[in-house]
Design a protein around this motif. Structure first.
Motif, PDB file in Angstrom:
ATOM      1  N   ALA A   1     -16.000   8.236  11.791  1.00 21.65           N
ATOM      2  CA  ALA A   1     -15.731   6.797  11.719  1.00 21.65           C
ATOM      3  C   ALA A   1     -15.014   6.330  12.974  1.00 21.65           C
ATOM      4  O   ALA A   1     -14.368   7.109  13.666  1.00 21.65           O
ATOM      5  N   ALA A   2     -15.147   5.031  13.253  1.00 22.62           N
ATOM      6  CA  ALA A   2     -14.340   4.350  14.267  1.00 22.62           C
ATOM      7  C   ALA A   2     -13.594   3.247  13.540  1.00 22.62           C
ATOM      8  O   ALA A   2     -14.215   2.401  12.881  1.00 22.62           O
ATOM      9  N   LEU A   3     -12.259   3.270  13.615  1.00 19.60           N
ATOM     10  CA  LEU A   3     -11.450   2.345  12.834  1.00 19.60           C
ATOM     11  C   LEU A   3     -10.573   1.493  13.732  1.00 19.60           C
ATOM     12  O   LEU A   3      -9.907   2.001  14.632  1.00 19.60           O
ATOM     13  N   THR A   4     -10.563   0.191  13.464  1.00 16.37           N
ATOM     14  CA  THR A   4      -9.603  -0.690  14.128  1.00 16.37           C
ATOM     15  C   THR A   4      -8.225  -0.432  13.528  1.00 16.37           C
ATOM     16  O   THR A   4      -8.084   0.240  12.493  1.00 16.37           O
ATOM     17  N   TYR A   5      -7.202  -1.016  14.150  1.00 16.08           N
ATOM     18  CA  TYR A   5      -5.857  -0.840  13.621  1.00 16.08           C
ATOM     19  C   TYR A   5      -5.739  -1.405  12.213  1.00 16.08           C
ATOM     20  O   TYR A   5      -5.100  -0.802  11.341  1.00 16.08           O
ATOM     21  N   GLU A   6      -6.333  -2.558  11.957  1.00 20.70           N
ATOM     22  CA  GLU A   6      -6.216  -3.128  10.624  1.00 20.70           C
ATOM     23  C   GLU A   6      -6.974  -2.290   9.596  1.00 20.70           C
ATOM     24  O   GLU A   6      -6.527  -2.157   8.446  1.00 20.70           O
ATOM     25  N   ALA A   7      -8.079  -1.687   9.987  1.00 16.81           N
ATOM     26  CA  ALA A   7      -8.819  -0.822   9.068  1.00 16.81           C
ATOM     27  C   ALA A   7      -8.052   0.476   8.796  1.00 16.81           C
ATOM     28  O   ALA A   7      -8.006   0.961   7.659  1.00 16.81           O
ATOM     29  N   LEU A   8      -7.452   1.040   9.836  1.00 13.30           N
ATOM     30  CA  LEU A   8      -6.654   2.255   9.670  1.00 13.30           C
ATOM     31  C   LEU A   8      -5.471   1.997   8.748  1.00 13.30           C
ATOM     32  O   LEU A   8      -5.152   2.815   7.871  1.00 13.30           O
ATOM     33  N   GLU A   9      -4.833   0.848   8.910  1.00 13.62           N
ATOM     34  CA  GLU A   9      -3.707   0.478   8.057  1.00 13.62           C
ATOM     35  C   GLU A   9      -4.165   0.294   6.617  1.00 13.62           C
ATOM     36  O   GLU A   9      -3.520   0.789   5.676  1.00 13.62           O
ATOM     37  N   ARG A  10      -5.265  -0.392   6.433  1.00 13.53           N
ATOM     38  CA  ARG A  10      -5.759  -0.663   5.075  1.00 13.53           C
ATOM     39  C   ARG A  10      -6.119   0.639   4.348  1.00 13.53           C
ATOM     40  O   ARG A  10      -5.704   0.857   3.202  1.00 13.53           O
ATOM     41  N   LEU A  11      -6.856   1.508   5.005  1.00 13.95           N
ATOM     42  CA  LEU A  11      -7.309   2.742   4.358  1.00 13.95           C
ATOM     43  C   LEU A  11      -6.159   3.708   4.089  1.00 13.95           C
ATOM     44  O   LEU A  11      -6.105   4.342   3.033  1.00 13.95           O
ATOM     45  N   SER A  12      -5.232   3.817   5.028  1.00 12.75           N
ATOM     46  CA  SER A  12      -4.103   4.723   4.812  1.00 12.75           C
ATOM     47  C   SER A  12      -3.193   4.184   3.707  1.00 12.75           C
ATOM     48  O   SER A  12      -2.598   4.966   2.953  1.00 12.75           O
ATOM     49  N   ASN A  13      -3.085   2.866   3.574  1.00  5.61           N
ATOM     50  CA  ASN A  13      -2.320   2.288   2.467  1.00  5.61           C
ATOM     51  C   ASN A  13      -2.987   2.579   1.124  1.00  5.61           C
ATOM     52  O   ASN A  13      -2.320   2.934   0.142  1.00  5.61           O
ATOM     53  N   GLN A  14      -4.307   2.438   1.078  1.00  5.85           N
ATOM     54  CA  GLN A  14      -5.028   2.720  -0.160  1.00  5.85           C
ATOM     55  C   GLN A  14      -4.846   4.178  -0.586  1.00  5.85           C
ATOM     56  O   GLN A  14      -4.587   4.466  -1.762  1.00  5.85           O
ATOM     57  N   LEU A  15      -4.967   5.082   0.368  1.00  7.52           N
ATOM     58  CA  LEU A  15      -4.810   6.491   0.036  1.00  7.52           C
ATOM     59  C   LEU A  15      -3.361   6.812  -0.335  1.00  7.52           C
ATOM     60  O   LEU A  15      -3.106   7.653  -1.203  1.00  7.52           O
ATOM     61  N   ALA A  16      -2.404   6.128   0.283  1.00 11.45           N
ATOM     62  CA  ALA A  16      -0.997   6.334  -0.066  1.00 11.45           C
ATOM     63  C   ALA A  16      -0.738   5.934  -1.520  1.00 11.45           C
ATOM     64  O   ALA A  16      -0.028   6.630  -2.255  1.00 11.45           O
ATOM     65  N   HIS A  17      -1.320   4.819  -1.959  1.00 14.61           N
ATOM     66  CA  HIS A  17      -1.175   4.401  -3.358  1.00 14.61           C
ATOM     67  C   HIS A  17      -1.813   5.428  -4.296  1.00 14.61           C
ATOM     68  O   HIS A  17      -1.243   5.777  -5.344  1.00 14.61           O
ATOM     69  N   ARG A  18      -2.973   5.924  -3.914  1.00 14.01           N
ATOM     70  CA  ARG A  18      -3.652   6.939  -4.733  1.00 14.01           C
ATOM     71  C   ARG A  18      -2.831   8.225  -4.783  1.00 14.01           C
ATOM     72  O   ARG A  18      -2.706   8.858  -5.836  1.00 14.01           O
ATOM     73  N   LEU A  19      -2.259   8.563  -3.662  1.00 13.99           N
ATOM     74  CA  LEU A  19      -1.453   9.776  -3.574  1.00 13.99           C
ATOM     75  C   LEU A  19      -0.189   9.653  -4.424  1.00 13.99           C
ATOM     76  O   LEU A  19       0.229  10.618  -5.088  1.00 13.99           O
ATOM     77  N   ARG A  20       0.409   8.487  -4.407  1.00  7.79           N
ATOM     78  CA  ARG A  20       1.628   8.285  -5.205  1.00  7.79           C
ATOM     79  C   ARG A  20       1.347   8.507  -6.688  1.00  7.79           C
ATOM     80  O   ARG A  20       2.192   9.051  -7.415  1.00  7.79           O
ATOM     81  N   GLU A  21       0.175   8.106  -7.149  1.00  6.00           N
ATOM     82  CA  GLU A  21      -0.184   8.330  -8.548  1.00  6.00           C
ATOM     83  C   GLU A  21      -0.185   9.812  -8.888  1.00  6.00           C
ATOM     84  O   GLU A  21       0.223  10.210  -9.986  1.00  6.00           O
ATOM     85  N   ARG A  22      -0.625  10.641  -7.942  1.00  4.23           N
ATOM     86  CA  ARG A  22      -0.683  12.087  -8.177  1.00  4.23           C
ATOM     87  C   ARG A  22       0.685  12.750  -8.064  1.00  4.23           C
ATOM     88  O   ARG A  22       0.869  13.866  -8.542  1.00  4.23           O
ATOM     89  N   LEU A  23       1.626  12.090  -7.409  1.00  3.21           N
ATOM     90  CA  LEU A  23       2.929  12.688  -7.164  1.00  3.21           C
ATOM     91  C   LEU A  23       3.991  12.235  -8.157  1.00  3.21           C
ATOM     92  O   LEU A  23       5.148  12.638  -8.048  1.00  3.21           O
ATOM     93  N   THR A  24       3.613  11.397  -9.118  1.00  3.32           N
ATOM     94  CA  THR A  24       4.609  10.846 -10.040  1.00  3.32           C
ATOM     95  C   THR A  24       5.303  11.931 -10.851  1.00  3.32           C
ATOM     96  O   THR A  24       6.467  11.771 -11.244  1.00  3.32           O
ATOM     97  N   ALA A  25       4.613  13.018 -11.133  1.00 11.29           N
ATOM     98  CA  ALA A  25       5.194  14.086 -11.953  1.00 11.29           C
ATOM     99  C   ALA A  25       5.860  15.171 -11.107  1.00 11.29           C
ATOM    100  O   ALA A  25       6.297  16.183 -11.652  1.00 11.29           O
ATOM    101  N   CYS A  26       5.944  14.966  -9.821  1.00 12.09           N
ATOM    102  CA  CYS A  26       6.515  15.987  -8.935  1.00 12.09           C
ATOM    103  C   CYS A  26       8.022  16.068  -9.151  1.00 12.09           C
ATOM    104  O   CYS A  26       8.740  15.072  -9.060  1.00 12.09           O
TER     105      CYS A  26
END
Length: 276
Positions: free
Chosen positions: A38-63
């Motif tokens: 992929a080639a990502l602009t800064y706004e796309a990189l920010e958007r996708l990394s934020n989405q994955l961070a939210h998904r990741l937080r869901e998996r880490l709630t029981a940590c």
């Protein structure tokens, strides 16, 4: 004796996530990363990394651990960069696991690091389906149902940014914890000397399992420049690497002395546009 410096007056280094947000605000439509996947602009990189961070937080709630660890084992590319940034944004520490490394080394690293969640390519030998695994083979698989807004996670400067494991050439690989303050201080120093400008295009050739990869991936993001992530085949074949450099669109590259020697042996002579 000279005058003492009042350390309380010294400014703290700016965290990578904060630096990235500044680049997003200043250069949203500039390409932040270019890679085979992929080639990502800064706004796309920010958007996708934020989405994955939210998904990741869901998996880490029981940590139960004070600061969770996330194992990242993905192919070189923009998807891997998104995963690393998402881990930092959620306040966790990442453990890079290069899927091209020998299985025995990966097993030893996993035993010692004991990551709470794994982000892996489903084709990886490390992939074992389960609640503590996020399968990520491309960017669309992150999932559009997750928010694109930033997480508001308070992270102390002494928190761990990543755990890097030694080669193990003299025995079992050992994990070295690098704090967010240390990473921020390093990137801040390199921003000034040797320096990087928003117009630069840095070719990243180092595996994320080797410490100098942090400069290659993150320094361009700190100044609004572009990181070009070479695929694994190019990083291992000096002829392909020479051909990539001879396109003339790369202005900066960092590499080990062995890589520079292989490039010279492959016939590279610097081209019309010398690298900084």
């Amino acid at each position: 004796m000279g005058d003492r410096v009042d350390v309380s007056t010294l400014s703290r280094p700016v965290d990578l996530v904060t630096r990235l947000a500044r680049s997003v605000a200043l250069r949203p439509r500039t390409f932040a990363v270019e890679a085979d996947d992929a080639a990502l602009t800064y706004e796309a990189l920010e958007r996708l990394s934020n989405q994955l961070a939210h998904r990741l937080r869901e998996r880490l709630t029981a940590c139960a651990r004070g600061q969770p660890r996330v194992g990242v084992s993905l192919r070189r590319g923009a998807t891997e960069l998104v995963a690393l940034l998402a881990t930092l944004k959620v306040g966790a520490a990442y453990v890079p696991l290069d899927p091209s490394h020998p299985p025995e080394r990966l097993r030893l690293v996993l035993e010692d690091a004991a990551p709470d969640v794994m982000i892996v390519d489903p084709r990886s030998p490390l992939f074992e389906p389960g609640a503590a695994v996020i399968a990520l083979d491309d960017l669309p698989s992150i999932g559009s149902e997750h928010p694109v807004t930033p997480l508001h996670v308070g992270v102390h400067a002494d928190a761990i940014a990543y755990v890097m494991f030694t080669s193990g050439s003299t025995g079992r690989p050992k994990g070295v914890e690098v704090t967010r303050a240390a990473l921020a201080n390093f990137l801040g120093s390199m921003t000034h000397t040797p320096g990087l400008s928003p117009e630069d295009r840095l070719l990243a050739v180092t595996t994320t399992a080797f410490d100098i990869a942090g400069l290659e991936l993150y320094l361009p993001l700190c100044v609004g420049a572009t990181v070009i992530i070479a695929d694994t085949q190019t990083t291992r074949d000096p002829r392909r690497l020479r051909q990539r450099l001879e396109r003339g669109d790369v202005t900066v590259m960092q590499a080990t002395p062995a890589t520079w020697r292989m490039l010279l042996d492959a016939g590279w002579r610097g081209g019309e546009r010398p690298l900084r």
